[in-house]
Design a protein around this motif. Structure first.
Motif, PDB file in Angstrom:
ATOM      1  N   LYS A 106      40.611   3.274  76.987  1.00 52.25           N
ATOM      2  CA  LYS A 106      39.155   3.259  77.176  1.00 52.25           C
ATOM      3  C   LYS A 106      38.388   3.163  75.860  1.00 52.25           C
ATOM      4  CE  LYS A 106      39.587   6.058  81.372  1.00 52.25           C
ATOM      5  NZ  LYS A 106      39.388   7.406  81.974  1.00 52.25           N
ATOM      6  N   GLY A 107      39.143   3.079  74.760  1.00 49.92           N
ATOM      7  CA  GLY A 107      38.500   2.960  73.453  1.00 49.92           C
ATOM      8  C   GLY A 107      37.905   4.251  72.935  1.00 49.92           C
ATOM      9  N   ILE A 108      38.443   5.385  73.403  1.00 52.80           N
ATOM     10  CA  ILE A 108      37.980   6.702  72.935  1.00 52.80           C
ATOM     11  C   ILE A 108      38.989   7.226  71.919  1.00 52.80           C
ATOM     12  CG2 ILE A 108      37.390   9.064  73.606  1.00 52.80           C
ATOM     13  CD1 ILE A 108      36.880   7.940  76.456  1.00 52.80           C
ATOM     14  N   TYR A 109      38.546   7.404  70.687  1.00 49.36           N
ATOM     15  CA  TYR A 109      39.458   7.804  69.615  1.00 49.36           C
ATOM     16  C   TYR A 109      39.111   9.210  69.114  1.00 49.36           C
ATOM     17  CZ  TYR A 109      39.972   2.753  69.794  1.00 49.36           C
ATOM     18  OH  TYR A 109      40.162   1.476  70.234  1.00 49.36           O
ATOM     19  N   LEU A 110      40.107  10.060  69.040  1.00 55.11           N
ATOM     20  CA  LEU A 110      39.915  11.420  68.541  1.00 55.11           C
ATOM     21  C   LEU A 110      40.415  11.534  67.110  1.00 55.11           C
ATOM     22  CD1 LEU A 110      40.850  13.897  71.409  1.00 55.11           C
ATOM     23  CD2 LEU A 110      38.601  13.130  70.693  1.00 55.11           C
ATOM     24  N   LYS A 111      39.566  12.049  66.247  1.00 52.87           N
ATOM     25  CA  LYS A 111      39.942  12.270  64.851  1.00 52.87           C
ATOM     26  C   LYS A 111      40.654  13.612  64.753  1.00 52.87           C
ATOM     27  CE  LYS A 111      39.390  10.454  60.681  1.00 52.87           C
ATOM     28  NZ  LYS A 111      39.973   9.152  60.361  1.00 52.87           N
ATOM     29  N   ASN A 112      41.751  13.634  64.052  1.00 45.17           N
ATOM     30  CA  ASN A 112      42.471  14.891  63.834  1.00 45.17           C
ATOM     31  C   ASN A 112      42.090  15.421  62.452  1.00 45.17           C
ATOM     32  OD1 ASN A 112      44.371  16.965  63.419  1.00 45.17           O
ATOM     33  ND2 ASN A 112      45.835  15.972  64.788  1.00 45.17           N
ATOM     34  N   LYS A 113      41.236  16.432  62.445  1.00 53.38           N
ATOM     35  CA  LYS A 113      40.728  16.965  61.183  1.00 53.38           C
ATOM     36  C   LYS A 113      41.818  17.648  60.347  1.00 53.38           C
ATOM     37  CE  LYS A 113      36.014  17.665  62.864  1.00 53.38           C
ATOM     38  NZ  LYS A 113      34.928  18.648  63.112  1.00 53.38           N
ATOM     39  N   ILE A 118      48.822  18.678  58.363  1.00 49.63           N
ATOM     40  CA  ILE A 118      49.976  18.460  59.243  1.00 49.63           C
ATOM     41  C   ILE A 118      51.020  17.594  58.540  1.00 49.63           C
ATOM     42  CG2 ILE A 118      50.720  17.324  61.397  1.00 49.63           C
ATOM     43  CD1 ILE A 118      47.971  18.220  62.576  1.00 49.63           C
ATOM     44  N   GLU A 119      50.566  16.573  57.814  1.00 50.24           N
ATOM     45  CA  GLU A 119      51.488  15.707  57.069  1.00 50.24           C
ATOM     46  C   GLU A 119      52.330  16.507  56.085  1.00 50.24           C
ATOM     47  OE1 GLU A 119      50.328  11.563  55.798  1.00 50.24           O
ATOM     48  OE2 GLU A 119      48.338  12.413  56.160  1.00 50.24           O
ATOM     49  N   VAL A 120      51.717  17.510  55.474  1.00 48.03           N
ATOM     50  CA  VAL A 120      52.398  18.319  54.461  1.00 48.03           C
ATOM     51  C   VAL A 120      53.257  19.409  55.104  1.00 48.03           C
ATOM     52  CG1 VAL A 120      52.054  20.009  52.597  1.00 48.03           C
ATOM     53  CG2 VAL A 120      50.708  17.905  52.643  1.00 48.03           C
ATOM     54  N   LEU A 121      52.689  20.114  56.084  1.00 47.65           N
ATOM     55  CA  LEU A 121      53.350  21.298  56.633  1.00 47.65           C
ATOM     56  C   LEU A 121      54.464  20.985  57.625  1.00 47.65           C
ATOM     57  CD1 LEU A 121      50.163  23.488  57.205  1.00 47.65           C
ATOM     58  CD2 LEU A 121      51.874  23.776  55.406  1.00 47.65           C
ATOM     59  N   ALA A 149      49.690  10.650  65.923  1.00 46.10           N
ATOM     60  CA  ALA A 149      51.011  11.064  65.420  1.00 46.10           C
ATOM     61  C   ALA A 149      50.972  12.538  65.010  1.00 46.10           C
ATOM     62  CB  ALA A 149      51.419  10.191  64.235  1.00 46.10           C
ATOM     63  N   ALA A 150      49.843  12.955  64.440  1.00 48.39           N
ATOM     64  CA  ALA A 150      49.684  14.352  64.014  1.00 48.39           C
ATOM     65  C   ALA A 150      49.572  15.282  65.218  1.00 48.39           C
ATOM     66  CB  ALA A 150      48.447  14.488  63.124  1.00 48.39           C
ATOM     67  N   PHE A 151      48.876  14.864  66.276  1.00 55.19           N
ATOM     68  CA  PHE A 151      48.779  15.672  67.494  1.00 55.19           C
ATOM     69  C   PHE A 151      50.173  15.866  68.111  1.00 55.19           C
ATOM     70  CE2 PHE A 151      44.243  14.083  67.803  1.00 55.19           C
ATOM     71  CZ  PHE A 151      43.646  15.331  67.653  1.00 55.19           C
ATOM     72  N   ILE A 152      50.939  14.787  68.169  1.00 58.81           N
ATOM     73  CA  ILE A 152      52.303  14.863  68.715  1.00 58.81           C
ATOM     74  C   ILE A 152      53.158  15.801  67.864  1.00 58.81           C
ATOM     75  CG2 ILE A 152      54.430  13.534  69.128  1.00 58.81           C
ATOM     76  CD1 ILE A 152      52.571  11.134  69.832  1.00 58.81           C
ATOM     77  N   ALA A 153      52.995  15.720  66.543  1.00 58.27           N
ATOM     78  CA  ALA A 153      53.743  16.582  65.618  1.00 58.27           C
ATOM     79  C   ALA A 153      53.494  18.054  65.910  1.00 58.27           C
ATOM     80  CB  ALA A 153      53.374  16.249  64.175  1.00 58.27           C
TER      81      ALA A 153
END
Length: 275
Positions: A106-113, A118-121, A149-153
């Protein structure tokens, strides 16, 4: 093993020793009926869910391909991490993934603040998340953002057998993010998210929060602490203000010894920023 209920072509329920179990496998429920025997060779996973009713309802309202993709991601994660994930992952990740896929359509994008933290930890889990979004694109033609990818992580990390609660994990990661933001504000400089000093700071803050939550702290003798306070006045003042704010907002109190270690990390960052 007899089928008690068919969930979809690839998942069925069985009952053994008065316990309902979910059997997953390619085509395990295809053209089957209740009380039919399951081909042992078709079984890929067997797990027990306390929320069987929720799982049934979920499988009834989502496309079967979403469930298949989720199971493939779970299997990949378990192989990469060399550990079995908590059975709740089958419900939690499938639900999250299906909603995320429909959102993307639907073109709705969520930003992961919390993406940089998450990339580091959670490096291993984040790599799995990257694989997952590529796998989804290859199968559905949907290009998902690195934020997903971060939400899945996060889901994978908290579903490790030794992992914790998703809300608690998000809270700790958010506190780390807040602390980094406050350090930036105090130093009036933006901290590079790609530097080693940043990675060390974030990692220390995260594990420090875990220690403080369990009433533990790094041992730092008073002589060393006094030297740090005297030699790194600016960085110590920064650590004082940051921990004071975290204490007032999140109710987390830090032993003075921890302030000494935070000061050392801030000083390293400060020196990098001045170079």
């Amino acid at each position: 093993m007899k089928i008690n209920k068919i969930l979809n072509n690839n998942a069925v329920m069985v009952k053994e020793t008065d316990k309902e179990k979910i059997v997953v496998g390619s085509g395990v429920g295809f053209q089957k009926r209740k009380n039919d025997l399951i081909n042992p060779k078709a079984i890929e996973k067997i797990f027990i869910l306390k929320e069987n009713e929720k799982f049934e309802q979920l499988l009834m309202r989502i496309p079967e391909v979403h469930f298949i993709l989720s199971e493939e991601i779970i299997s990949y994660a378990e192989n990469q991490l060399e550990t079995r994930l908590n059975d709740h992952i089958h419900l939690a990740l499938t639900d999250h993934l299906s909603f995320a896929i429909e959102r993307e359509r639907k073109g709705i994008y969520l930003k992961n603040k919390l993406l940089p933290e998450i990339e580091v930890l959670y490096k291993e889990e984040f790599e799995i998340g990257l694989w997952a979004i590529q796998h989804i694109q290859a199968n559905l033609g949907i290009e998902m953002s690195i934020d997903e990818a971060a939400f899945i992580a996060l889901h994978i990390h908290t579903m490790k057998i030794r992992g914790g609660d998703l809300k608690e994990t998000v809270k700790q990661t958010a506190v780390v993010r807040e602390m980094v933001d406050m350090i930036e504000q105090y130093l009036e400089r933006e901290i590079s998210r790609s530097g080693l000093a940043y990675e060390r700071l974030v990692t220390h803050l995260y594990y420090m929060l875990g220690r403080v939550g369990h009433h533990g702290a790094h041992a730092l003798d008073q002589e060393m602490l006094a030297m740090i306070k005297k030699k790194y006045i600016t960085s110590y003042s920064c650590s004082q203000q940051v921990t004071k704010k975290v204490a007032s907002v999140f109710g987390i109190d830090f032993p003075e010894e921890e302030l000494g270690y935070i000061t050392l990390h801030i000083e390293r960052l400060r020196m990098n920023l001045l170079e």
